[in-house]
Design a protein around this motif. Structure first.
Motif, PDB file in Angstrom:
ATOM      1  N   LEU A 160       0.920  -1.242   0.067  1.00 30.75           N
ATOM      2  CA  LEU A 160      -0.050   0.014   0.026  1.00 30.75           C
ATOM      3  C   LEU A 160       0.620   1.372  -0.117  1.00 30.75           C
ATOM      4  CD1 LEU A 160      -2.958  -1.016   2.602  1.00 30.75           C
ATOM      5  CD2 LEU A 160      -3.194  -0.480   0.238  1.00 30.75           C
ATOM      6  N   ALA A 161       2.160   1.138   0.806  1.00 28.33           N
ATOM      7  CA  ALA A 161       2.896   2.399   0.631  1.00 28.33           C
ATOM      8  C   ALA A 161       3.374   2.623  -0.641  1.00 28.33           C
ATOM      9  CB  ALA A 161       4.066   2.282   1.647  1.00 28.33           C
ATOM     10  N   GLY A 162       3.872   1.584  -1.346  1.00 26.91           N
ATOM     11  CA  GLY A 162       4.136   1.803  -2.696  1.00 26.91           C
ATOM     12  C   GLY A 162       3.276   2.263  -3.624  1.00 26.91           C
ATOM     13  N   LYS A 163       1.936   1.829  -3.416  1.00 26.73           N
ATOM     14  CA  LYS A 163       0.868   2.468  -4.299  1.00 26.73           C
ATOM     15  C   LYS A 163       0.610   3.938  -4.005  1.00 26.73           C
ATOM     16  CE  LYS A 163      -4.210   1.975  -4.582  1.00 26.73           C
ATOM     17  NZ  LYS A 163      -5.466   1.216  -4.185  1.00 26.73           N
ATOM     18  N   PHE A 164       0.732   4.397  -2.714  1.00 29.46           N
ATOM     19  CA  PHE A 164       0.319   5.600  -2.125  1.00 29.46           C
ATOM     20  C   PHE A 164       1.707   6.434  -2.638  1.00 29.46           C
ATOM     21  CE2 PHE A 164      -2.487   3.912   1.454  1.00 29.46           C
ATOM     22  CZ  PHE A 164      -3.570   3.725   0.307  1.00 29.46           C
ATOM     23  N   LEU A 165       2.557   5.805  -2.850  1.00 27.53           N
ATOM     24  CA  LEU A 165       3.757   6.669  -3.484  1.00 27.53           C
ATOM     25  C   LEU A 165       3.780   7.224  -4.971  1.00 27.53           C
ATOM     26  CD1 LEU A 165       6.749   5.134  -1.263  1.00 27.53           C
ATOM     27  CD2 LEU A 165       6.173   7.592  -1.181  1.00 27.53           C
ATOM     28  N   GLY A 166       2.818   6.226  -5.520  1.00 25.87           N
ATOM     29  CA  GLY A 166       2.330   6.594  -6.820  1.00 25.87           C
ATOM     30  C   GLY A 166       3.121   5.369  -7.734  1.00 25.87           C
ATOM     31  N   MET A 167       3.617   4.276  -7.297  1.00 26.20           N
ATOM     32  CA  MET A 167       4.431   3.398  -8.223  1.00 26.20           C
ATOM     33  C   MET A 167       3.198   2.560  -8.779  1.00 26.20           C
ATOM     34  SD  MET A 167       7.269   1.881  -5.542  1.00 26.20           S
ATOM     35  CE  MET A 167       8.379   2.988  -4.919  1.00 26.20           C
ATOM     36  N   ARG A 168       3.356   2.203 -10.267  1.00 25.05           N
ATOM     37  CA  ARG A 168       2.517   1.740 -11.125  1.00 25.05           C
ATOM     38  C   ARG A 168       2.332   0.388 -11.388  1.00 25.05           C
ATOM     39  NH1 ARG A 168       3.727   6.339 -15.580  1.00 25.05           N
ATOM     40  NH2 ARG A 168       3.541   8.104 -14.409  1.00 25.05           N
ATOM     41  N   PHE A 169       3.610  -0.411 -10.858  1.00 19.83           N
ATOM     42  CA  PHE A 169       3.657  -1.621 -11.384  1.00 19.83           C
ATOM     43  C   PHE A 169       4.360  -2.369  -9.998  1.00 19.83           C
ATOM     44  CE2 PHE A 169       4.237   0.412 -15.170  1.00 19.83           C
ATOM     45  CZ  PHE A 169       3.204   0.064 -15.782  1.00 19.83           C
ATOM     46  N   PHE A 170       4.290  -3.644  -9.575  1.00 22.56           N
ATOM     47  CA  PHE A 170       4.587  -4.396  -8.278  1.00 22.56           C
ATOM     48  C   PHE A 170       5.215  -5.622  -8.642  1.00 22.56           C
ATOM     49  CE2 PHE A 170       1.797  -1.261  -7.115  1.00 22.56           C
ATOM     50  CZ  PHE A 170       2.132  -0.673  -5.872  1.00 22.56           C
ATOM     51  N   TYR A 171       6.490  -5.861  -8.123  1.00 26.99           N
ATOM     52  CA  TYR A 171       7.197  -7.183  -8.478  1.00 26.99           C
ATOM     53  C   TYR A 171       7.414  -7.653  -6.936  1.00 26.99           C
ATOM     54  CZ  TYR A 171      10.675  -9.745 -10.849  1.00 26.99           C
ATOM     55  OH  TYR A 171      11.401 -11.006 -11.581  1.00 26.99           O
ATOM     56  N   LEU A 172       6.615  -8.971  -6.926  1.00 30.55           N
ATOM     57  CA  LEU A 172       7.013  -9.726  -5.712  1.00 30.55           C
ATOM     58  C   LEU A 172       7.969 -10.866  -5.968  1.00 30.55           C
ATOM     59  CD1 LEU A 172       3.403 -10.355  -4.540  1.00 30.55           C
ATOM     60  CD2 LEU A 172       5.191  -8.950  -3.231  1.00 30.55           C
ATOM     61  N   ASP A 173       9.063 -10.743  -5.327  1.00 27.36           N
ATOM     62  CA  ASP A 173      10.225 -11.999  -5.731  1.00 27.36           C
ATOM     63  C   ASP A 173      10.631 -12.490  -4.540  1.00 27.36           C
ATOM     64  OD1 ASP A 173      12.555 -13.067  -6.895  1.00 27.36           O
ATOM     65  OD2 ASP A 173      13.329 -11.090  -7.578  1.00 27.36           O
ATOM     66  N   ALA A 174      10.736 -13.865  -4.734  1.00 31.04           N
ATOM     67  CA  ALA A 174      11.420 -14.629  -3.714  1.00 31.04           C
ATOM     68  C   ALA A 174      12.846 -14.785  -3.513  1.00 31.04           C
ATOM     69  CB  ALA A 174      10.647 -16.017  -3.827  1.00 31.04           C
ATOM     70  N   GLY A 175      13.578 -14.291  -4.677  1.00 34.92           N
ATOM     71  CA  GLY A 175      14.803 -14.228  -4.736  1.00 34.92           C
ATOM     72  C   GLY A 175      15.259 -15.510  -5.644  1.00 34.92           C
ATOM     73  N   SER A 176      16.486 -15.173  -6.612  1.00 35.25           N
ATOM     74  CA  SER A 176      16.748 -15.997  -7.691  1.00 35.25           C
ATOM     75  C   SER A 176      17.258 -17.362  -6.648  1.00 35.25           C
ATOM     76  CB  SER A 176      18.053 -15.581  -8.208  1.00 35.25           C
ATOM     77  OG  SER A 176      18.539 -16.449  -9.069  1.00 35.25           O
ATOM     78  N   GLY A 177      16.853 -18.501  -7.142  1.00 41.20           N
ATOM     79  CA  GLY A 177      17.261 -19.800  -6.508  1.00 41.20           C
ATOM     80  C   GLY A 177      16.484 -20.076  -5.309  1.00 41.20           C
ATOM     81  N   ALA A 178      15.385 -19.445  -4.866  1.00 37.39           N
ATOM     82  CA  ALA A 178      14.570 -19.673  -3.553  1.00 37.39           C
ATOM     83  C   ALA A 178      14.010 -21.055  -3.832  1.00 37.39           C
ATOM     84  CB  ALA A 178      13.495 -18.651  -3.484  1.00 37.39           C
ATOM     85  N   ALA A 179      13.873 -21.741  -2.767  1.00 33.51           N
ATOM     86  CA  ALA A 179      13.462 -23.223  -2.709  1.00 33.51           C
ATOM     87  C   ALA A 179      12.118 -23.075  -2.845  1.00 33.51           C
ATOM     88  CB  ALA A 179      13.867 -23.824  -1.214  1.00 33.51           C
ATOM     89  N   ALA A 180      11.254 -21.968  -2.058  1.00 32.97           N
ATOM     90  CA  ALA A 180       9.830 -21.842  -1.963  1.00 32.97           C
ATOM     91  C   ALA A 180       9.506 -20.548  -2.561  1.00 32.97           C
ATOM     92  CB  ALA A 180       9.528 -21.986  -0.507  1.00 32.97           C
ATOM     93  N   PRO A 181       8.394 -20.341  -3.448  1.00 28.18           N
ATOM     94  CA  PRO A 181       7.888 -18.981  -4.176  1.00 28.18           C
ATOM     95  C   PRO A 181       7.348 -18.306  -3.067  1.00 28.18           C
ATOM     96  CG  PRO A 181       6.440 -20.928  -4.734  1.00 28.18           C
ATOM     97  CD  PRO A 181       7.510 -21.490  -3.850  1.00 28.18           C
ATOM     98  N   VAL A 182       7.107 -17.090  -3.649  1.00 25.10           N
ATOM     99  CA  VAL A 182       6.226 -16.175  -2.798  1.00 25.10           C
ATOM    100  C   VAL A 182       4.744 -17.030  -2.536  1.00 25.10           C
ATOM    101  CG1 VAL A 182       4.975 -13.938  -2.861  1.00 25.10           C
ATOM    102  CG2 VAL A 182       7.219 -14.338  -3.759  1.00 25.10           C
ATOM    103  N   SER A 183       4.155 -16.917  -1.559  1.00 25.45           N
ATOM    104  CA  SER A 183       3.006 -17.632  -1.252  1.00 25.45           C
ATOM    105  C   SER A 183       1.838 -17.056  -1.885  1.00 25.45           C
ATOM    106  CB  SER A 183       2.829 -17.762   0.353  1.00 25.45           C
ATOM    107  OG  SER A 183       2.122 -16.360   0.758  1.00 25.45           O
ATOM    108  N   ALA A 184       0.815 -17.936  -2.129  1.00 23.83           N
ATOM    109  CA  ALA A 184      -0.323 -17.578  -3.026  1.00 23.83           C
ATOM    110  C   ALA A 184      -1.185 -16.476  -2.150  1.00 23.83           C
ATOM    111  CB  ALA A 184      -1.204 -18.819  -3.010  1.00 23.83           C
ATOM    112  N   LYS A 185      -0.914 -16.755  -0.702  1.00 23.14           N
ATOM    113  CA  LYS A 185      -1.678 -15.731   0.263  1.00 23.14           C
ATOM    114  C   LYS A 185      -1.191 -14.597  -0.161  1.00 23.14           C
ATOM    115  CE  LYS A 185      -5.010 -15.182   2.674  1.00 23.14           C
ATOM    116  NZ  LYS A 185      -6.397 -15.261   2.378  1.00 23.14           N
ATOM    117  N   VAL A 186       0.174 -14.303  -0.090  1.00 21.48           N
ATOM    118  CA  VAL A 186       0.698 -12.989  -0.136  1.00 21.48           C
ATOM    119  C   VAL A 186       0.443 -12.369  -1.476  1.00 21.48           C
ATOM    120  CG1 VAL A 186       2.996 -12.093  -0.743  1.00 21.48           C
ATOM    121  CG2 VAL A 186       2.824 -13.364   1.296  1.00 21.48           C
TER     122      VAL A 186
END
Length: 249
Positions: A160-186
């Motif tokens: 939300l802070a990113g949205k209110f700062l005017g950012m238009r696109f969002f990138y969720l990243d677990a990190g290269s080589g992560a064993a588990a991805p960003v969760s579905a709930k997130v």
């Protein structure tokens, strides 16, 4: 509206799914072997990595442009030193999940005059690292800790802070080589909070994980390490994308 903005906003508005291939200049030597890419069905090619500066960066962008056909090539910068006016666009990112000023704003300030000089489409992007507590190369370079998949309120507040700062696109990243991805709930929480084009990458090493990301609200998934280890996996992900895009909403 520029080309990549139109692509990402179109995916979100029409509830379509897209796939991007992330190429790390340090890990791929001969781009010419990927001549098949132009007709693969990829939506976007990202180029970048955790290494701050690489003499191979410009050459990798030029080689990708030769094999990409009509697919746009977009910079996914690991620092303000990863720039090329041969690319089509740049994710102009701020690492809002961390508190290191170097990646919140300092690198961006240093890069801004050069980006302004280049003929690049600039995409203001909120970048959030979220995983199961793994510390990977991106965390070492950025000197920040990831948000936890379990801390939904903090993830939501950060988005939300990113949205209110005017950012238009969002990138969720677990990190290269992560064993588990960003969760579905997130993914669900962030998509609901920002209602903006959402890119998800890191740890998407199986078809089921890709499906989970799509179903949770990812508009574009990013495949990197898994495609390097098994090129057939990228074809599998593209087939999954095609299946989702046959669904009428």
């Amino acid at each position: 509206m520029k080309r990549v903005s139109r692509l990402l906003k179109g995916l979100a508005k029409k509830r379509r799914k897209g796939v991007a291939w992330l190429v790390d200049p340090e890990k791929v030597d001969d781009i010419s072997q990927f001549a098949w890419v132009a007709k693969s069905g990829l939506d976007l090619i990202l180029v970048g990595g955790s290494v701050s500066a690489s003499p191979a960066f410009e050459d990798t962008v030029l080689q990708l442009k030769k094999v990409a056909g009509d697919i746009p090539v977009c910079i996914f910068p690991g620092s303000g030193l990863q720039l090329s006016d041969s690319a089509d666009a740049i994710l102009f990112m701020s690492l809002i999940s961390g508190r290191n000023p170097e990646f919140l704003i300092s690198h961006q300030v240093l890069a801004a005059p050069e980006v302004a000089r280049m003929n690049l489409e600039v995409l203001p992007t909120a970048y959030l690292l979220v995983n199961q507590g793994e510390l990977l190369s991106v965390h070492a370079v950025s000197q920040t800790l990831p948000l936890s998949n379990d801390d939904l309120e903090l993830v939501r507040a950060t988005a939300l802070a990113g949205k209110f700062l005017g950012m238009r696109f969002f990138y969720l990243d677990a990190g290269s080589g992560a064993a588990a991805p960003v969760s579905a709930k997130v993914i669900e929480v962030v998509k609901d909070a920002v209602a903006s084009p959402l890119i998800v990458g890191g740890g998407l090493s199986s078809g089921d994980k890709v499906k989970n990301a799509f179903e949770a609200g990812a508009d574009l998934v990013v495949i990197g390490n898994a495609a390097e280890k098994d090129p057939d996996f990228l074809a599998e992900v593209l087939d999954i994308k095609q299946s989702y895009n046959l669904i009428e909403y």
